[in-house]
Scaffold this motif. Structure first.
Motif, PDB file in Angstrom:
ATOM      1  N   LEU A   1      -7.817  16.829   3.534  1.00 41.14           N
ATOM      2  CA  LEU A   1      -8.191  15.751   4.448  1.00 41.14           C
ATOM      3  C   LEU A   1      -8.114  14.389   3.772  1.00 41.14           C
ATOM      4  CD1 LEU A   1      -9.165  15.354   7.372  1.00 41.14           C
ATOM      5  CD2 LEU A   1     -11.508  15.401   6.509  1.00 41.14           C
ATOM      6  N   ALA A   2      -8.441  14.290   2.488  1.00 40.16           N
ATOM      7  CA  ALA A   2      -8.461  13.005   1.786  1.00 40.16           C
ATOM      8  C   ALA A   2      -8.244  13.236   0.302  1.00 40.16           C
ATOM      9  CB  ALA A   2      -9.781  12.259   2.024  1.00 40.16           C
ATOM     10  N   LEU A   3      -7.719  12.193  -0.358  1.00 35.92           N
ATOM     11  CA  LEU A   3      -7.548  12.178  -1.809  1.00 35.92           C
ATOM     12  C   LEU A   3      -8.392  11.057  -2.388  1.00 35.92           C
ATOM     13  CD1 LEU A   3      -3.693  12.677  -2.368  1.00 35.92           C
ATOM     14  CD2 LEU A   3      -5.497  14.358  -2.703  1.00 35.92           C
ATOM     15  N   TYR A   4      -9.010  11.330  -3.530  1.00 38.03           N
ATOM     16  CA  TYR A   4      -9.841  10.346  -4.230  1.00 38.03           C
ATOM     17  C   TYR A   4      -9.132  10.000  -5.528  1.00 38.03           C
ATOM     18  CZ  TYR A   4     -14.385   8.075  -4.980  1.00 38.03           C
ATOM     19  OH  TYR A   4     -15.397   7.160  -5.130  1.00 38.03           O
ATOM     20  N   THR A   5      -8.604   8.772  -5.649  1.00 38.51           N
ATOM     21  CA  THR A   5      -7.808   8.357  -6.794  1.00 38.51           C
ATOM     22  C   THR A   5      -8.392   7.090  -7.401  1.00 38.51           C
ATOM     23  OG1 THR A   5      -6.298   6.962  -5.504  1.00 38.51           O
ATOM     24  CG2 THR A   5      -5.766   9.318  -5.643  1.00 38.51           C
ATOM     25  N   ASP A   6      -7.737   6.621  -8.466  1.00 43.04           N
ATOM     26  CA  ASP A   6      -8.105   5.321  -9.023  1.00 43.04           C
ATOM     27  C   ASP A   6      -7.197   4.240  -8.433  1.00 43.04           C
ATOM     28  OD1 ASP A   6      -5.737   5.880 -10.264  1.00 43.04           O
ATOM     29  OD2 ASP A   6      -6.601   6.236 -12.232  1.00 43.04           O
ATOM     30  N   TRP A   7      -7.306   3.021  -8.976  1.00 43.90           N
ATOM     31  CA  TRP A   7      -6.549   1.894  -8.439  1.00 43.90           C
ATOM     32  C   TRP A   7      -5.189   1.752  -9.099  1.00 43.90           C
ATOM     33  CZ3 TRP A   7      -6.795  -1.356  -4.420  1.00 43.90           C
ATOM     34  CH2 TRP A   7      -7.974  -1.378  -3.678  1.00 43.90           C
ATOM     35  N   LYS A   8      -4.629   2.813  -9.590  1.00 42.48           N
ATOM     36  CA  LYS A   8      -3.291   2.754 -10.164  1.00 42.48           C
ATOM     37  C   LYS A   8      -2.291   2.468  -9.054  1.00 42.48           C
ATOM     38  CE  LYS A   8      -0.281   5.336 -13.311  1.00 42.48           C
ATOM     39  NZ  LYS A   8      -0.403   4.357 -14.400  1.00 42.48           N
ATOM     40  N   ASN A   9      -1.260   1.644  -9.371  1.00 42.07           N
ATOM     41  CA  ASN A   9      -0.333   1.216  -8.327  1.00 42.07           C
ATOM     42  C   ASN A   9       0.562   2.328  -7.827  1.00 42.07           C
ATOM     43  OD1 ASN A   9       1.222   1.510 -10.583  1.00 42.07           O
ATOM     44  ND2 ASN A   9       1.960  -0.597 -10.651  1.00 42.07           N
ATOM     45  N   VAL A  10       0.454   3.518  -8.393  1.00 35.97           N
ATOM     46  CA  VAL A  10       1.153   4.663  -7.817  1.00 35.97           C
ATOM     47  C   VAL A  10       0.515   5.055  -6.488  1.00 35.97           C
ATOM     48  CG1 VAL A  10       1.695   7.118  -8.157  1.00 35.97           C
ATOM     49  CG2 VAL A  10       1.959   5.507 -10.039  1.00 35.97           C
ATOM     50  N   TYR A  11      -0.792   4.909  -6.368  1.00 32.06           N
ATOM     51  CA  TYR A  11      -1.527   5.411  -5.211  1.00 32.06           C
ATOM     52  C   TYR A  11      -1.837   4.310  -4.193  1.00 32.06           C
ATOM     53  CZ  TYR A  11      -2.239   8.917  -8.840  1.00 32.06           C
ATOM     54  OH  TYR A  11      -2.042   9.816  -9.856  1.00 32.06           O
ATOM     55  N   VAL A  12      -2.337   3.183  -4.643  1.00 33.31           N
ATOM     56  CA  VAL A  12      -2.749   2.115  -3.727  1.00 33.31           C
ATOM     57  C   VAL A  12      -2.272   0.785  -4.290  1.00 33.31           C
ATOM     58  CG1 VAL A  12      -4.777   3.308  -2.796  1.00 33.31           C
ATOM     59  CG2 VAL A  12      -4.995   1.960  -4.873  1.00 33.31           C
ATOM     60  N   ARG A  13      -2.179  -0.206  -3.443  1.00 32.64           N
ATOM     61  CA  ARG A  13      -1.842  -1.572  -3.841  1.00 32.64           C
ATOM     62  C   ARG A  13      -2.456  -2.540  -2.836  1.00 32.64           C
ATOM     63  NH1 ARG A  13       1.924  -3.967  -0.637  1.00 32.64           N
ATOM     64  NH2 ARG A  13       3.264  -2.627   0.662  1.00 32.64           N
ATOM     65  N   LYS A  14      -2.555  -3.795  -3.236  1.00 29.70           N
ATOM     66  CA  LYS A  14      -3.075  -4.816  -2.348  1.00 29.70           C
ATOM     67  C   LYS A  14      -1.984  -5.268  -1.379  1.00 29.70           C
ATOM     68  CE  LYS A  14      -6.527  -6.572  -5.594  1.00 29.70           C
ATOM     69  NZ  LYS A  14      -7.036  -7.771  -6.322  1.00 29.70           N
ATOM     70  N   PRO A  15      -2.332  -5.610  -0.165  1.00 30.62           N
ATOM     71  CA  PRO A  15      -1.316  -6.050   0.805  1.00 30.62           C
ATOM     72  C   PRO A  15      -0.763  -7.418   0.432  1.00 30.62           C
ATOM     73  CG  PRO A  15      -3.507  -6.275   1.745  1.00 30.62           C
ATOM     74  CD  PRO A  15      -3.682  -5.568   0.436  1.00 30.62           C
ATOM     75  N   THR A  16       0.478  -7.666   0.836  1.00 25.61           N
ATOM     76  CA  THR A  16       1.102  -8.962   0.618  1.00 25.61           C
ATOM     77  C   THR A  16       0.618  -9.962   1.663  1.00 25.61           C
ATOM     78  OG1 THR A  16       2.996  -8.352   2.004  1.00 25.61           O
ATOM     79  CG2 THR A  16       3.124  -7.818  -0.345  1.00 25.61           C
ATOM     80  N   GLU A  17       1.018 -11.224   1.479  1.00 27.46           N
ATOM     81  CA  GLU A  17       0.626 -12.264   2.436  1.00 27.46           C
ATOM     82  C   GLU A  17       1.194 -11.976   3.825  1.00 27.46           C
ATOM     83  OE1 GLU A  17      -1.399 -14.715   2.013  1.00 27.46           O
ATOM     84  OE2 GLU A  17      -1.794 -14.346  -0.111  1.00 27.46           O
ATOM     85  N   ALA A  18       2.439 -11.483   3.878  1.00 31.24           N
ATOM     86  CA  ALA A  18       3.031 -11.162   5.182  1.00 31.24           C
ATOM     87  C   ALA A  18       2.298 -10.012   5.851  1.00 31.24           C
ATOM     88  CB  ALA A  18       4.512 -10.816   5.004  1.00 31.24           C
ATOM     89  N   GLU A  19       1.885  -9.013   5.073  1.00 34.67           N
ATOM     90  CA  GLU A  19       1.149  -7.885   5.643  1.00 34.67           C
ATOM     91  C   GLU A  19      -0.234  -8.310   6.116  1.00 34.67           C
ATOM     92  OE1 GLU A  19       3.172  -4.281   3.004  1.00 34.67           O
ATOM     93  OE2 GLU A  19       1.340  -5.266   2.343  1.00 34.67           O
ATOM     94  N   ILE A  20      -0.853  -9.221   5.383  1.00 37.24           N
ATOM     95  CA  ILE A  20      -2.165  -9.722   5.818  1.00 37.24           C
ATOM     96  C   ILE A  20      -2.020 -10.493   7.127  1.00 37.24           C
ATOM     97  CG2 ILE A  20      -4.026 -11.311   5.237  1.00 37.24           C
ATOM     98  CD1 ILE A  20      -3.663 -10.558   2.326  1.00 37.24           C
ATOM     99  N   GLY A  21      -0.966 -11.302   7.235  1.00 35.89           N
ATOM    100  CA  GLY A  21      -0.754 -12.052   8.463  1.00 35.89           C
ATOM    101  C   GLY A  21      -0.463 -11.163   9.653  1.00 35.89           C
ATOM    102  N   ALA A  22       0.213 -10.026   9.419  1.00 35.72           N
ATOM    103  CA  ALA A  22       0.518  -9.097  10.510  1.00 35.72           C
ATOM    104  C   ALA A  22      -0.593  -8.096  10.763  1.00 35.72           C
ATOM    105  CB  ALA A  22       1.825  -8.361  10.210  1.00 35.72           C
ATOM    106  N   GLY A  23      -1.668  -8.145   9.975  1.00 38.72           N
ATOM    107  CA  GLY A  23      -2.765  -7.201  10.153  1.00 38.72           C
ATOM    108  C   GLY A  23      -2.451  -5.803   9.665  1.00 38.72           C
ATOM    109  N   GLU A  24      -1.546  -5.683   8.701  1.00 40.43           N
ATOM    110  CA  GLU A  24      -1.157  -4.382   8.180  1.00 40.43           C
ATOM    111  C   GLU A  24      -1.805  -4.151   6.820  1.00 40.43           C
ATOM    112  OE1 GLU A  24       3.040  -4.502   7.959  1.00 40.43           O
ATOM    113  OE2 GLU A  24       3.354  -4.610  10.134  1.00 40.43           O
ATOM    114  N   ILE A  25      -1.816  -2.887   6.383  1.00 45.52           N
ATOM    115  CA  ILE A  25      -2.341  -2.529   5.074  1.00 45.52           C
ATOM    116  C   ILE A  25      -1.171  -2.251   4.146  1.00 45.52           C
ATOM    117  CG2 ILE A  25      -4.487  -1.611   6.001  1.00 45.52           C
ATOM    118  CD1 ILE A  25      -3.363   1.183   5.692  1.00 45.52           C
ATOM    119  N   GLY A  26      -1.369  -2.522   2.866  1.00 43.62           N
ATOM    120  CA  GLY A  26      -0.315  -2.281   1.894  1.00 43.62           C
ATOM    121  C   GLY A  26      -0.258  -0.817   1.493  1.00 43.62           C
ATOM    122  N   LEU A  27       0.909  -0.223   1.572  1.00 42.12           N
ATOM    123  CA  LEU A  27       1.097   1.184   1.227  1.00 42.12           C
ATOM    124  C   LEU A  27       2.125   1.306   0.122  1.00 42.12           C
ATOM    125  CD1 LEU A  27       1.257   3.005   4.709  1.00 42.12           C
ATOM    126  CD2 LEU A  27      -0.643   2.983   3.089  1.00 42.12           C
TER     127      LEU A  27
END
Length: 459
Positions: A202-228
């Motif tokens: 159902l879910a994975l618990y990881t660290d903040w390594k850029n393999v798993y998660v990243r911060k959204p870009t300015e364009a993604e923030i403006g479009a209301g999207e999340i960074g994947l």
């Protein structure tokens, strides 16, 4: 149907067979119990097709016009904004003043979403509460912790490698695999091995390594999207939620497992005289993991299994692939990872020049190009030839004067000039600087200075 709807059909099929209660099915699907009852009714009446969302592709009838949204946000930015957080109006207060002062009626929740998207407001959170030990999840597969541990696992018999460790939070069941680095493909191979044995968690618990998660870009923030990331997009396709831990202590179960494996596994590999990580992976699958889970795993607090099987008809190879967008050049060539892919014209789905295609790289290394939901055939072409020596820099760039040519008069003696051109010593000193015809007219002894002046000024 989407992957989420296919997973809901699989969960409700387990409810129909009596393997799962509707209450636990609602938790597994991530919906309320009332919504689970509605889905169960539609599933009994129409089967899996009844779970498809009936508003797909439709535009909301209550959607506000784009011009009205721009007008509201312009007023909020001009009248109710501010540099400091305490100066900005919140969405509730801003909605009241918009209605009272500007006669613009907008619900405060709608305004909140608009302001968050336009970055006109940010939540002011209270101080975090005192941390306390988190209880284990109740169901097997509800949360799986994933992390990598770098160590000289083969000691001096091999290089340093990364042990990819997956630990179920409810039971402590682990899955291990050696990889060269903690990369996207290393995480993919480890997760696919877990899915092959237990199913989709159902879910994975990881660290903040850029393999798993990243911060959204300015364009993604403006479009209301999340960074994947690429791995995050693969997990989202399967309905797996990725939770990033803010500290190593938050995922302490997998961190403590690293210490156990660094003590026990290194010694066992030494006794087995393992010299390659391929052989070590075979030993993990056949002996170490079953023995470790038999000794250290514990039963979950609730008997229901929250792992879901892979939906029928879903090819995991099409899910676990790296997708990048590329632009087609004017000669129908796509550049990807220093390779030039020449697209071939076949059928109606041929991408035009300057259009965007999706290049997919699979685990075995082969590439596919997709456009408009269709695979586009391609052949690799050779790159541009590499010159033997670099071209010298222009003297206009370096600032040096341009040297004269080999046949330039500056490089030749005046005695070597052509016969038709008067030599320097043949022209009297008083006539030097004149044109040759004028000098010849003035060279005679009978002519004086007046004649020379007349010859030089005559038309």
């Amino acid at each position: 149907m989407s992957v989420r709807e296919l997973k809901r059909a699989a969960v409700l099929a387990r409810v129909r067979s009596g393997d799962l209660t509707l209450r636990h099915a609602s938790e597994l699907m991530g919906v309320s119990y009332r919504q689970a009852k509605r889905l169960w009714t539609r599933f009994r009446q129409r089967g899996a097709i009844g779970l498809r969302h009936r508003s797909v592709g439709r535009r909301s009838h209550r959607r506000k016009p784009a011009a009205f949204r721009r007008k509201v946000l312009g007023v909020v930015r001009r009248e109710f904004g501010g540099d400091a957080t305490h100066e900005r109006f919140g969405p509730t207060l801003a909605a009241e003043h918009l209605r009272e002062e500007f006669k613009l009626v907008i619900h405060h929740e709608t305004l909140r979403r608009w302001m968050l998207t336009a970055r006109l407001w940010s939540r002011v959170r209270d101080a975090p509460a005192h941390r306390k030990r988190r209880e284990r999840k109740a169901h097997f597969g509800e949360l799986v912790q994933l992390d990598g541990s770098f160590e000289a696992w083969l000691e001096d018999r091999g290089p340093t490698a990364c042990l990819m460790d997956l630990v179920d939070d409810a039971t402590g069941t682990c899955g291990l695999r050696f990889e060269a680095q903690e990369t996207t493909w290393g995480a993919v191979r480890s997760l696919r091995a877990w899915i092959a044995v237990y199913g989709i968690p159902l879910a994975l618990y990881t660290d903040w390594k850029n393999v798993y998660v990243r911060k959204p870009t300015e364009a993604e923030i403006g479009a209301g999207e999340i960074g994947l990331t690429q791995f995050g997009r693969m997990c989202a396709t399967l309905g797996i939620r990725i939770i990033a831990a803010s500290s190593p202590q938050a995922k302490g179960r997998v961190e403590r497992g690293h210490g156990t494996h660094q003590d026990r596994l290194i010694k066992k590999l030494r006794r087995k005289r393992m010299a390659t990580y391929d052989a070590a992976n075979g030993y993990l699958t056949s002996h170490y993991i079953p023995d470790h889970n038999r000794r250290f795993a514990r039963p979950p607090a609730a008997p229901e299994n929250f792992h879901t099987p892979v939906p029928p008809g879903l090819d995991l190879d099409e899910v676990f692939r790296v997708e990048t967008e590329r632009t087609v050049s004017n000669d129908w060539v796509v550049r990807h990872d220093n390779h030039l892919l020449q697209l071939e014209r076949r059928g109606r789905h041929y991408p035009p020049a300057r259009s965007t295609v999706r290049v997919c790289e699979y685990a075995d290394g082969h590439l596919d190009v997709w456009y408009g939901g269709q695979r586009v055939p391609w052949t690799e072409v050779a790159g541009r030839p590499v010159t033997a020596a670099p071209r010298p820099a222009s003297r206009a760039i370096t600032g040096l004067p341009r040297p004269p040519a080999a046949d330039h008069p500056w490089r030749r003696s005046y005695r070597e000039l052509p016969d038709g051109r008067p030599r320097h010593e043949e022209i009297p000193t008083r006539h030097r600087g004149r044109r040759p015809a004028e000098a010849a007219a003035c060279a005679g002894p009978a002519l004086g200075w007046g004649a020379c002046s007349a010859a030089s000024t005559s038309p």
